[in-house]
Design a protein around this motif. Structure first.
Motif, PDB file in Angstrom:
ATOM      1  N   VAL A 280       0.834  -1.212   0.000  1.00 17.36           N
ATOM      2  CA  VAL A 280       0.000   0.000   0.000  1.00 17.36           C
ATOM      3  C   VAL A 280       0.867   1.261   0.000  1.00 17.36           C
ATOM      4  N   ILE A 281       2.028   1.202   0.683  1.00 16.32           N
ATOM      5  CA  ILE A 281       2.857   2.400   0.864  1.00 16.32           C
ATOM      6  C   ILE A 281       4.081   2.400  -0.056  1.00 16.32           C
ATOM      7  N   GLU A 282       4.738   1.257  -0.174  1.00 17.73           N
ATOM      8  CA  GLU A 282       5.977   1.190  -0.971  1.00 17.73           C
ATOM      9  C   GLU A 282       5.671   1.037  -2.453  1.00 17.73           C
ATOM     10  N   GLU A 283       6.509   1.642  -3.275  1.00 20.31           N
ATOM     11  CA  GLU A 283       6.381   1.456  -4.716  1.00 20.31           C
ATOM     12  C   GLU A 283       6.522  -0.031  -5.043  1.00 20.31           C
ATOM     13  N   ASN A 284       5.633  -0.545  -5.882  1.00 19.96           N
ATOM     14  CA  ASN A 284       5.608  -1.990  -6.137  1.00 19.96           C
ATOM     15  C   ASN A 284       5.296  -2.279  -7.601  1.00 19.96           C
ATOM     16  N   PRO A 285       5.730  -3.450  -8.090  1.00 17.15           N
ATOM     17  CA  PRO A 285       5.568  -3.744  -9.521  1.00 17.15           C
ATOM     18  C   PRO A 285       4.121  -3.921  -9.974  1.00 17.15           C
ATOM     19  N   LEU A 286       3.216  -4.420  -9.115  1.00 19.76           N
ATOM     20  CA  LEU A 286       1.834  -4.615  -9.574  1.00 19.76           C
ATOM     21  C   LEU A 286       1.182  -3.270  -9.903  1.00 19.76           C
ATOM     22  N   THR A 287       1.346  -2.290  -9.011  1.00 19.27           N
ATOM     23  CA  THR A 287       0.717  -0.985  -9.271  1.00 19.27           C
ATOM     24  C   THR A 287       1.432  -0.251 -10.404  1.00 19.27           C
ATOM     25  N   ASN A 288       2.752  -0.423 -10.505  1.00 20.91           N
ATOM     26  CA  ASN A 288       3.471   0.158 -11.653  1.00 20.91           C
ATOM     27  C   ASN A 288       2.967  -0.428 -12.969  1.00 20.91           C
ATOM     28  N   LEU A 289       2.693  -1.729 -12.974  1.00 20.03           N
ATOM     29  CA  LEU A 289       2.172  -2.387 -14.183  1.00 20.03           C
ATOM     30  C   LEU A 289       0.850  -1.758 -14.610  1.00 20.03           C
ATOM     31  N   ILE A 290      -0.015  -1.474 -13.634  1.00 20.65           N
ATOM     32  CA  ILE A 290      -1.310  -0.857 -13.956  1.00 20.65           C
ATOM     33  C   ILE A 290      -1.091   0.533 -14.543  1.00 20.65           C
ATOM     34  N   ALA A 291      -0.192   1.319 -13.922  1.00 17.82           N
ATOM     35  CA  ALA A 291       0.101   2.669 -14.430  1.00 17.82           C
ATOM     36  C   ALA A 291       0.631   2.603 -15.866  1.00 17.82           C
ATOM     37  N   ASP A 292       1.559   1.669 -16.112  1.00 10.50           N
ATOM     38  CA  ASP A 292       2.120   1.501 -17.462  1.00 10.50           C
ATOM     39  C   ASP A 292       1.047   1.074 -18.456  1.00 10.50           C
ATOM     40  N   GLY A 293       0.206   0.129 -18.039  1.00  8.19           N
ATOM     41  CA  GLY A 293      -0.858  -0.368 -18.908  1.00  8.19           C
ATOM     42  C   GLY A 293      -1.864   0.715 -19.246  1.00  8.19           C
ATOM     43  N   LEU A 294      -2.242   1.519 -18.243  1.00  5.94           N
ATOM     44  CA  LEU A 294      -3.188   2.615 -18.476  1.00  5.94           C
ATOM     45  C   LEU A 294      -2.625   3.626 -19.479  1.00  5.94           C
ATOM     46  N   LYS A 295      -1.344   3.992 -19.272  1.00 12.28           N
ATOM     47  CA  LYS A 295      -0.695   4.962 -20.182  1.00 12.28           C
ATOM     48  C   LYS A 295      -0.712   4.444 -21.626  1.00 12.28           C
ATOM     49  N   ASP A 296      -0.425   3.157 -21.776  1.00 14.04           N
ATOM     50  CA  ASP A 296      -0.389   2.550 -23.103  1.00 14.04           C
ATOM     51  C   ASP A 296      -1.800   2.435 -23.700  1.00 14.04           C
ATOM     52  N   MET A 297      -2.737   1.971 -22.887  1.00 17.75           N
ATOM     53  CA  MET A 297      -4.099   1.735 -23.354  1.00 17.75           C
ATOM     54  C   MET A 297      -4.783   3.030 -23.791  1.00 17.75           C
ATOM     55  N   LEU A 298      -4.535   4.113 -23.032  1.00 15.25           N
ATOM     56  CA  LEU A 298      -5.220   5.381 -23.289  1.00 15.25           C
ATOM     57  C   LEU A 298      -4.341   6.388 -24.034  1.00 15.25           C
ATOM     58  N   ASN A 299      -3.086   5.990 -24.312  1.00 16.55           N
ATOM     59  CA  ASN A 299      -2.172   6.817 -25.107  1.00 16.55           C
ATOM     60  C   ASN A 299      -2.041   8.231 -24.539  1.00 16.55           C
ATOM     61  N   CYS A 300      -1.607   8.331 -23.274  1.00 20.45           N
ATOM     62  CA  CYS A 300      -1.494   9.610 -22.574  1.00 20.45           C
ATOM     63  C   CYS A 300      -0.035   9.931 -22.241  1.00 20.45           C
ATOM     64  N   ASP A 301       0.202  11.171 -21.770  1.00 24.87           N
ATOM     65  CA  ASP A 301       1.553  11.575 -21.360  1.00 24.87           C
ATOM     66  C   ASP A 301       2.033  10.733 -20.180  1.00 24.87           C
ATOM     67  N   ILE A 302       1.138  10.560 -19.202  1.00 27.18           N
ATOM     68  CA  ILE A 302       1.508   9.761 -18.025  1.00 27.18           C
ATOM     69  C   ILE A 302       0.365   8.825 -17.638  1.00 27.18           C
TER      70      ILE A 302
END
Length: 465
Positions: A280-302
């Motif tokens: 919940v607090i530390e940066e982790n690969p599962l939540t990073n994966l979602i952020a990366d996937g969202l950026k790719d799926m929606l073609n946004c800056d971040i």
């Protein structure tokens, strides 16, 4: 003179433990004059039982208790029109909505605009209204019409064929009070959607209105007397289910449906090549994966997402069961435009552990904590709780510049991080965040990228001057 008792629930949201208690209360209070009604959002697809049976487990539970009718809430729609049609067409009691249609404006199989039920010679017109999902209508595969016009149309269409009229309204108490003033032909409104708990019924313009809160924590009771078409309220209350025993038959149905669902949902989809751990607090690969996937799926800056969207990590293999357990919130991939200063404010807040551990409750959110923000397409340099620099595509974030952000509708509304509500041009996809995990956890390059940290402490890195 006739008597009528109405026992009612609303917004149970698949809290089936509580519903097992409500079932005991219904059996205790019902008699030969009783109607049993639900105001919608009974079936919430966070439930393994519902996902694995495509909603039919909910029908079995309601049938076992003897429900007479249900109106369709937004959660009955969230698994798509095909699942709703399957549930409604297989239900022995009517699914009611006067303003809900397929995208091509045809009727949904099994859904009734209204029904007339006969109880000891009393003809009872029951109609129901569903909430307009606006931007999500297309993705779900539905078309909505104006609920006020639809109610009046059903009253007029059935004129002369009924003695009293009950409206099951999943539009919200805020909308129902004006309805009581505008449509005097309604006698009773069972209200839902905004989870209001009335200690007793309200009477507005001689129309009786009650709402039983949410999550199966209460049962609504109306005791009425009908004489010469006039409805008199004898007694009303909402009683807590907290101390009631759980009904054995409901528990047995839940156990059986859970076993069936687990078997269906536990089939492996694909192996996980690197552990997607979560925190919940530390940066982790599962939540990073979602952020990366969202950026790719929606073609946004971040891409930007909060770790509270997930409850645990995923290891070894992907199954539908794990996705439901790990990411139960039916939140949608959402893009919007926002200025850099508001992104920075939210990211700085995210360094505060107390913000991360705050209660995450909000519309559509099924997690516990807000959680830390995770980002894609950017790097954040910070010293303790202070952000020193944010680089978007290797350029410094500028306060007044507008950036496109791929996120969830939860963050777009400013839930958890208020500054993110300062956005414009929001767009929603019909998919859910759990679909982002399912799609991108099967891509080796995204799995590998997810383990690269985007938050850098100044004690560990140098800052370009």
């Amino acid at each position: 003179m006739m008597k009528l008792k109405i026992l009612h629930t609303n917004d149970v949201h698949s809290n089936f433990d509580n519903f097992a208690r409500v079932a005991t209360l219904i059996k205790q209070y019902k008699d030969e004059h009783t109607l049993i009604l639900d105001g919608g959002d009974f079936a919430d697809f966070k439930s393994i039982e519902l996902q694995g049976t495509r909603g039919l487990a909910a029908i079995e539970l309601l049938e076992a208790v003897g429900y007479d009718a249900l109106t369709i809430g937004n959660n009955e729609m969230f698994n798509g029109v095909d699942t709703l049609e399957r549930m409604a067409s297989k239900s022995p009691f009517p699914f009611i909505s006067n303003n809900l249609f397929k995208k091509d404006k045809t009727q949904i199989n099994g859904v009734f605009k209204s029904v007339i039920l006969n109880k000891n010679g009393l003809r009872i017109l029951i109609t129901g209204s569903s909430p307009n999902m606006v931007e999500f209508n297309d993705g779900i595969g539905i078309h909505m019409t104006d609920y006020k016009e639809a109610i009046v149309e059903e009253i007029n269409r059935n004129a002369g064929d009924y003695d009293i009229c009950i409206l099951l309204s999943h539009v919200g108490t805020f909308a129902d009070e004006p309805l009581a003033m505008e449509i005097p032909e309604i006698d009773i409104i069972i209200s839902a959607h905004d989870h209001k708990l009335f200690s007793e019924a309200k009477v507005i313009n001689n129309i009786i209105m009650n709402s039983a809160g949410n999550y199966g924590e209460h049962l609504g009771i109306l005791e009425l007397e009908i004489k010469d078409g006039e409805v008199k309220l004898l007694h009303s209350t909402t009683i807590s289910s907290k101390d009631a025993e759980k009904d054995d038959h409901i528990l047995a149905l839940l156990k059986s449906n859970k076993e069936k669902a687990i078997e269906v949902l536990s089939q492996p989809l694909y192996p996980i090549t690197q552990p997607l751990w979560h925190d919940v607090i530390e940066e982790n690969p599962l939540t990073n994966l979602i952020a990366d996937g969202l950026k790719d799926m929606l073609n946004c800056d971040i891409g930007l997402i909060n770790s509270g969207i997930c409850n645990a990590g995923i290891f070894q293999e992907m199954t539908k069961k794990k996705l439901i357990e790990v990411c139960p919130s039916p939140l949608n991939p959402t893009s919007f435009e926002i200025q850099g200063k508001y992104i920075k404010e939210a990211l700085e807040q995210s360094l505060d552990v107390q913000v991360c551990l705050a209660d995450g409750r909000g519309p559509g959110f099924r997690g516990r904590y807000v959680g830390r923000l995770h980002i894609a397409g950017a790097e954040i340099v910070h010293a303790g709780n202070f952000v020193r620099a944010i680089y978007v595509n290797e350029k410094l974030l500028e306060d007044e510049t507008w950036y496109t952000v791929a996120s969830s509708d939860y963050l777009q509304r400013g839930s958890g991080y208020e500054s993110l509500a300062n956005n414009r041009n929001e767009k929603y996809l019909a998919e859910e965040i759990k679909d982002v995990i399912r799609l991108y956890a099967n891509k080796t390059d995204f799995i590998e990228k997810a383990s690269i940290n985007r938050w850098k402490e100044t004690s560990k890195v140098g800052i370009a001057q």
